[in-house]
Design a protein around this motif. Structure first.
Motif, PDB file in Angstrom:
ATOM      1  N   LEU B 126       0.834  -1.198   0.000  1.00  0.00           N
ATOM      2  CA  LEU B 126       0.000   0.000   0.000  1.00  0.00           C
ATOM      3  C   LEU B 126       0.867   1.245   0.000  1.00  0.00           C
ATOM      4  O   LEU B 126       1.871   1.324   0.701  1.00  0.00           O
ATOM      5  CB  LEU B 126      -0.896   0.003   1.231  1.00  0.00           C
ATOM      6  N   ASP B 127       0.415   2.224  -0.748  1.00  0.00           N
ATOM      7  CA  ASP B 127       1.141   3.476  -0.889  1.00  0.00           C
ATOM      8  C   ASP B 127       0.442   4.532  -0.030  1.00  0.00           C
ATOM      9  O   ASP B 127      -0.783   4.623  -0.048  1.00  0.00           O
ATOM     10  CB  ASP B 127       1.060   3.851  -2.380  1.00  0.00           C
ATOM     11  N   ASN B 128       1.222   5.330   0.687  1.00  0.00           N
ATOM     12  CA  ASN B 128       0.590   6.369   1.506  1.00  0.00           C
ATOM     13  C   ASN B 128      -0.233   7.348   0.673  1.00  0.00           C
ATOM     14  O   ASN B 128      -1.156   7.980   1.200  1.00  0.00           O
ATOM     15  CB  ASN B 128       1.628   7.140   2.323  1.00  0.00           C
TER      16      ASN B 128
ATOM     17  N   GLU C 137       3.176  10.466   6.623  1.00  0.00           N
ATOM     18  CA  GLU C 137       4.285   9.708   7.207  1.00  0.00           C
ATOM     19  C   GLU C 137       4.309   9.904   8.726  1.00  0.00           C
ATOM     20  O   GLU C 137       4.404   8.953   9.500  1.00  0.00           O
ATOM     21  CB  GLU C 137       5.633  10.159   6.618  1.00  0.00           C
ATOM     22  N   ALA C 138       4.208  11.173   9.122  1.00  0.00           N
ATOM     23  CA  ALA C 138       4.254  11.501  10.546  1.00  0.00           C
ATOM     24  C   ALA C 138       3.076  10.876  11.286  1.00  0.00           C
ATOM     25  O   ALA C 138       3.206  10.341  12.386  1.00  0.00           O
ATOM     26  CB  ALA C 138       4.235  13.018  10.728  1.00  0.00           C
ATOM     27  N   ARG C 139       1.934  10.931  10.646  1.00  0.00           N
ATOM     28  CA  ARG C 139       0.725  10.433  11.284  1.00  0.00           C
ATOM     29  C   ARG C 139       0.789   8.913  11.483  1.00  0.00           C
ATOM     30  O   ARG C 139       0.441   8.396  12.543  1.00  0.00           O
ATOM     31  CB  ARG C 139      -0.461  10.790  10.397  1.00  0.00           C
ATOM     32  N   LEU C 140       1.242   8.205  10.449  1.00  0.00           N
ATOM     33  CA  LEU C 140       1.346   6.749  10.566  1.00  0.00           C
ATOM     34  C   LEU C 140       2.397   6.374  11.606  1.00  0.00           C
ATOM     35  O   LEU C 140       2.201   5.438  12.392  1.00  0.00           O
ATOM     36  CB  LEU C 140       1.691   6.128   9.204  1.00  0.00           C
ATOM     37  N   ALA C 141       3.522   7.119  11.614  1.00  0.00           N
ATOM     38  CA  ALA C 141       4.576   6.833  12.594  1.00  0.00           C
ATOM     39  C   ALA C 141       4.028   7.028  14.007  1.00  0.00           C
ATOM     40  O   ALA C 141       4.258   6.221  14.911  1.00  0.00           O
ATOM     41  CB  ALA C 141       5.790   7.736  12.356  1.00  0.00           C
ATOM     42  N   ARG C 142       3.269   8.087  14.187  1.00  0.00           N
ATOM     43  CA  ARG C 142       2.662   8.354  15.490  1.00  0.00           C
ATOM     44  C   ARG C 142       1.593   7.304  15.818  1.00  0.00           C
ATOM     45  O   ARG C 142       1.412   6.915  16.977  1.00  0.00           O
ATOM     46  CB  ARG C 142       2.061   9.766  15.446  1.00  0.00           C
ATOM     47  N   GLY C 143       0.898   6.819  14.796  1.00  0.00           N
ATOM     48  CA  GLY C 143      -0.099   5.766  14.977  1.00  0.00           C
ATOM     49  C   GLY C 143       0.532   4.460  15.462  1.00  0.00           C
ATOM     50  O   GLY C 143      -0.015   3.775  16.326  1.00  0.00           O
ATOM     51  N   VAL C 144       1.696   4.151  14.898  1.00  0.00           N
ATOM     52  CA  VAL C 144       2.419   2.949  15.325  1.00  0.00           C
ATOM     53  C   VAL C 144       2.796   3.074  16.803  1.00  0.00           C
ATOM     54  O   VAL C 144       2.608   2.138  17.589  1.00  0.00           O
ATOM     55  CB  VAL C 144       3.695   2.751  14.465  1.00  0.00           C
ATOM     56  N   GLU C 145       3.301   4.255  17.167  1.00  0.00           N
ATOM     57  CA  GLU C 145       3.714   4.517  18.547  1.00  0.00           C
ATOM     58  C   GLU C 145       2.518   4.373  19.519  1.00  0.00           C
ATOM     59  O   GLU C 145       2.604   3.716  20.556  1.00  0.00           O
ATOM     60  CB  GLU C 145       4.218   5.960  18.587  1.00  0.00           C
ATOM     61  N   PRO C 156       1.045  -4.050  13.913  1.00  0.00           N
ATOM     62  CA  PRO C 156       1.091  -4.922  12.730  1.00  0.00           C
ATOM     63  C   PRO C 156       1.620  -4.131  11.538  1.00  0.00           C
ATOM     64  O   PRO C 156       1.483  -2.909  11.499  1.00  0.00           O
ATOM     65  CB  PRO C 156      -0.373  -5.290  12.515  1.00  0.00           C
ATOM     66  N   PRO C 157       2.205  -4.818  10.553  1.00  0.00           N
ATOM     67  CA  PRO C 157       2.609  -4.110   9.337  1.00  0.00           C
ATOM     68  C   PRO C 157       1.376  -3.509   8.656  1.00  0.00           C
ATOM     69  O   PRO C 157       0.312  -4.114   8.665  1.00  0.00           O
ATOM     70  CB  PRO C 157       3.227  -5.207   8.470  1.00  0.00           C
ATOM     71  N   ALA C 158       1.564  -2.331   8.056  1.00  0.00           N
ATOM     72  CA  ALA C 158       0.424  -1.611   7.455  1.00  0.00           C
ATOM     73  C   ALA C 158       0.138  -2.123   6.061  1.00  0.00           C
ATOM     74  O   ALA C 158       0.094  -1.369   5.100  1.00  0.00           O
ATOM     75  CB  ALA C 158       0.726  -0.117   7.430  1.00  0.00           C
ATOM     76  N   GLU C 159      -0.118  -3.411   5.943  1.00  0.00           N
ATOM     77  CA  GLU C 159      -0.172  -4.012   4.610  1.00  0.00           C
ATOM     78  C   GLU C 159      -1.590  -4.324   4.119  1.00  0.00           C
ATOM     79  O   GLU C 159      -1.751  -5.008   3.109  1.00  0.00           O
ATOM     80  CB  GLU C 159       0.688  -5.278   4.585  1.00  0.00           C
ATOM     81  N   THR C 160      -2.582  -3.822   4.814  1.00  0.00           N
ATOM     82  CA  THR C 160      -3.957  -3.946   4.331  1.00  0.00           C
ATOM     83  C   THR C 160      -4.631  -2.586   4.526  1.00  0.00           C
ATOM     84  O   THR C 160      -4.219  -1.809   5.390  1.00  0.00           O
ATOM     85  CB  THR C 160      -4.756  -5.005   5.120  1.00  0.00           C
ATOM     86  N   PRO C 161      -5.683  -2.309   3.744  1.00  0.00           N
ATOM     87  CA  PRO C 161      -6.403  -1.037   3.932  1.00  0.00           C
ATOM     88  C   PRO C 161      -6.912  -0.877   5.371  1.00  0.00           C
ATOM     89  O   PRO C 161      -6.878   0.216   5.930  1.00  0.00           O
ATOM     90  CB  PRO C 161      -7.573  -1.148   2.950  1.00  0.00           C
ATOM     91  N   TYR C 162      -7.399  -1.964   5.947  1.00  0.00           N
ATOM     92  CA  TYR C 162      -7.909  -1.922   7.320  1.00  0.00           C
ATOM     93  C   TYR C 162      -6.844  -1.414   8.288  1.00  0.00           C
ATOM     94  O   TYR C 162      -7.102  -0.581   9.144  1.00  0.00           O
ATOM     95  CB  TYR C 162      -8.359  -3.336   7.700  1.00  0.00           C
ATOM     96  N   ARG C 163      -5.609  -1.907   8.141  1.00  0.00           N
ATOM     97  CA  ARG C 163      -4.543  -1.501   9.062  1.00  0.00           C
ATOM     98  C   ARG C 163      -3.945  -0.146   8.679  1.00  0.00           C
ATOM     99  O   ARG C 163      -3.580   0.635   9.546  1.00  0.00           O
ATOM    100  CB  ARG C 163      -3.424  -2.536   9.047  1.00  0.00           C
TER     101      ARG C 163
END
Lengths: 246, 246, 246
Positions: B126-128, C137-145, C156-163
Motif C-alpha cells: 500500500l502506498d501512503n 508519514e508523521a501520522r502513521l509513525a505516530r499511529g504505530v507509537e 502490525p505491518p500496514a499491509e492492508t487497507p484496514y490496518r
C-alpha cells in the motif's frame, strides 16, 4: 441464600457449583440461580429455551457449551428437540450462529454418551418427507394459513422475494409447521430471538400474538422477560418488557 | 430438489457438499442453496458481499472461514477487493469483528496458495498516497461533497467529533472514495451492515439512497433482502424489507 | 432494600423512581440499582461509560434517552466528553448506532437547557487543528507509537487497507490520541465495546492491556464485568469475565 442457590445451580447446570471468587460469579450464583432460575411460573424446559437462545445469539463460546451440555444432560431437552431448535433459531437469529451452535450440540452430545459409558446412539435420520408438500401452490396457500394462525393478522401479499420465497414458502410454509417443537415453544424461542434482534415491528408483533393467542399468559411472559434480561441484559430486556406491556 | 441444490452448493462453496444429517443442514441445503443462491437477479459476487457481511457480523468462526475460502477460491472476489471490504465493514460493523475477519482472510489465502501448489504471491503493498489529500480543509470539503453524493441529502454541520473527525474527515472524506470497490458494491455492503445494526435512521437512509441513486434497482434490493434474511435471520430481515418498501 | 435502592435510582437517573409493577422492574430496582450501581470500587462516571455503551449498542430507544439524560443532567458527564464518547463508540461498535446516539444527545441536552430555564448555551465549535498532523508519514509513525503504547504489543505491518488507512492512520493515529477523554476512560469504553462485540482476540487483547498497563486494576475490572453483565447480560458477561481472569 447460598445453599438454595447452589442447589438450583446443581440442578440446572448438572455439575457441582464451582467456588465463587469474583463479583460476577457471586451475582450469577445469588441472582441468576438463586432468584431467577428458582422462580415458579415457567418450567425449567421453557427457561432453557430462553437461555439457549440468549447464549447462542451472544455467541459466547463457554456458555454455549455449558448450557447445551446441561440441557441435554439433565434430560430436559431431547436431542431431536434440540436440533429442531437450531433450525428455528437459524430462521430468526441467522444461520451463521446456528451453525456454530449445532457443532456444539454434536460435541456435547458425544461427550454425554461417553460420560454415561454408552455406545453413541445412532444420529437421528431425516426423511425428505418431513420437508412437506412440494407443490408450490399448495405450500404457499398453507403458508398463508399458518401465517394468519400464528400472527393473528392477514398475511401480506407475496409480492417480494422475502415474502414469497422466504416468509410464505419457507418460514410459515414449512418451519412453523414442523413437528418436534410445540407452537408454544416456537413462540418462546421467537420472542427471545426478536428481543435480541430488537427490530421494533417483529418484537411487537410476536410478543402481541403470543399473548393474544393464549399460548402464553401475561404472567409467563413476565417470567420470560425477567429470564431474558438476566441472560441478555437490561438494555434489550427493557424493550421486550415494553412490548409485553402494550 | 437435491441435485440442483447440491450443484449450487458445489459452485458457491467450492467443495463437495457434505451429507445432510440435521434439520439445519437440510434447511441450508434445500433453502439457502437450493432456493436462494440459485436465484437470478443478483450476481454471485454481489451475493458474496451480503453473505460475507452476515457471517463476519455474526462472528461465527466456522462460517467465516468457509465463506472467505469460497469467495477467494472461486475467483469471485480478488484478494485486494476482499481487503478493501474489511475496511468498509469495520466502519459500519465495528473494528473488532473486522480484525478477526482479516486474520481469517490471510489464513485462507495462504491455504489456497498451498492447495494450488503455488509460491505465495507477494502481499499487495500500500502506498501512503492512497490515503488521499492531507490538507484538512480540502479533505473536509471533499467529505461534504461525497456525503451529499452518497446520501442524497445535505451534509450535517461538522460540530461534533463524530461528524468532524469521523463522518466527514474519515468515512466520507476517505473511505467511500477509495478505489478497490465500486460505489454500488459499497452500497450493498453498507445496506447489509445497517440491516444488521438495526438503527432505524441509518437503515432508512442507506436503503433509500441506494435506490434513489439508481445504483441498485428495486428488484436487486429485493434479492438482497431475501439473501440477507437467509443468512442473518428473518427478524432483522423484516426491518430491512420494510425499509425497502418505503 | 427498597429505600436504599430508590435513593440510588434517584441519584443515578435524576428522576423520582416510578412504581414497580412487573418482575423485571422489581429486579431492576432491587438488583441493578440496589446492588450494582451502589457498589464501591468504580466511580459513578465510570459506571456511566459502561451503561451508555451497553444501551447504545443494544439500540434500546427508551434506555438510550433515559441514560443520556441522566448522565448529562447529573453533571457526571459534560457535553464535550459525551460527544467525544460518540466518536470512540462509533469506532468500536459501528457508525450507525453512534449516529442514533448523537441525535439523542442533542435532544436530551436541549431538554435539559429548557428544564433549567436557560438560553441554550452555544454548541461547542471544533477546530480543524484538532484533527492532528496532516503529514501521512508523521501520522502513521505516530499511529504505530500509539498502537504500541495502548496495546503493549508491536504494531502490525500496514499491509492492508484496514490496518493502513484504518487502524494506524485513524484509530491509533488519531482517535486514541484525542483530548476530551482520558486513556483510562477510552479503555473502559473499549472494554465494554469489545465485550459486546464478542470477537475473542480483540476482547482478550483490550482487557489484557487495560490491566497490564495499570490503567485499570483487577478490582476495577471486576466491577466493570459485573456492571456490564447487568446491562448487557450474562451470556456476553461471562466471556468478558473469562478474559479478565486470564
Amino acid at each position: 441464600m447460598g445453599s438454595a442457590a447452589e442447589q438450583t445451580y446443581r440442578e440446572v447446570m448438572t455439575i457441582e457449583p464451582p467456588a465463587v471468587t469474583t463479583p460476577l460469579e457471586q451475582f450469577s450464583r445469588d441472582f441468576v440461580f438463586g432468584e431467577v432460575w428458582s422462580r415458579p411460573g415457567l418450567s425449567r424446559r421453557d427457561r432453557r429455551w430462553v437461555t439457549l437462545t440468549c447464549v447462542a445469539a451472544a455467541d459466547a463460546p463457554g456458555p454455549i457449551e455449558d448450557h447445551v451440555y446441561a440441557a441435554l444432560n439433565s434430560g430436559d431437552i431431547e436431542l431431536d428437540a434440540m436440533l429442531e431448535f437450531v433450525l428455528h433459531f437459524a430462521v430468526y437469529c441467522g444461520w451463521p450462529k446456528a451453525s456454530h451452535l449445532e457443532m456444539v450440540i454434536a460435541r456435547q452430545w458425544h461427550r454425554i454418551q461417553r460420560e454415561q459409558g454408552r455406545e453413541p446412539a445412532p444420529w437421528p435420520v431425516l426423511d425428505n418427507a418431513t420437508l412437506g408438500p412440494n407443490d408450490w401452490e399448495a405450500r404457499l396457500a398453507r403458508g398463508v394459513e399458518e401465517f394468519v394462525d400464528v400472527n393473528l393478522v392477514p398475511a401480506p401479499p407475496a409480492e417480494t422475494p422475502y415474502r414469497h420465497a422466504g416468509i410464505l414458502n419457507f418460514v410459515f410454509g414449512h418451519v412453523w409447521q414442523r413437528p418436534g417443537l410445540t407452537r408454544r415453544e416456537r413462540r418462546i424461542i421467537t420472542v427471545a430471538c426478536v428481543a435480541i434482534d430488537d427490530s421494533p415491528t417483529p418484537l411487537t408483533t410476536h410478543v402481541g400474538s403470543a399473548l393474544r393467542s393464549g399460548d402464553l399468559t401475561k404472567a409467563e411472559m413476565d417470567e420470560i422477560v425477567l429470564h431474558f434480561s438476566a441472560y441478555y441484559g437490561f438494555a434489550k430486556g427493557e424493550a421486550l418488557h415494553d412490548a409485553a406491556e402494550k
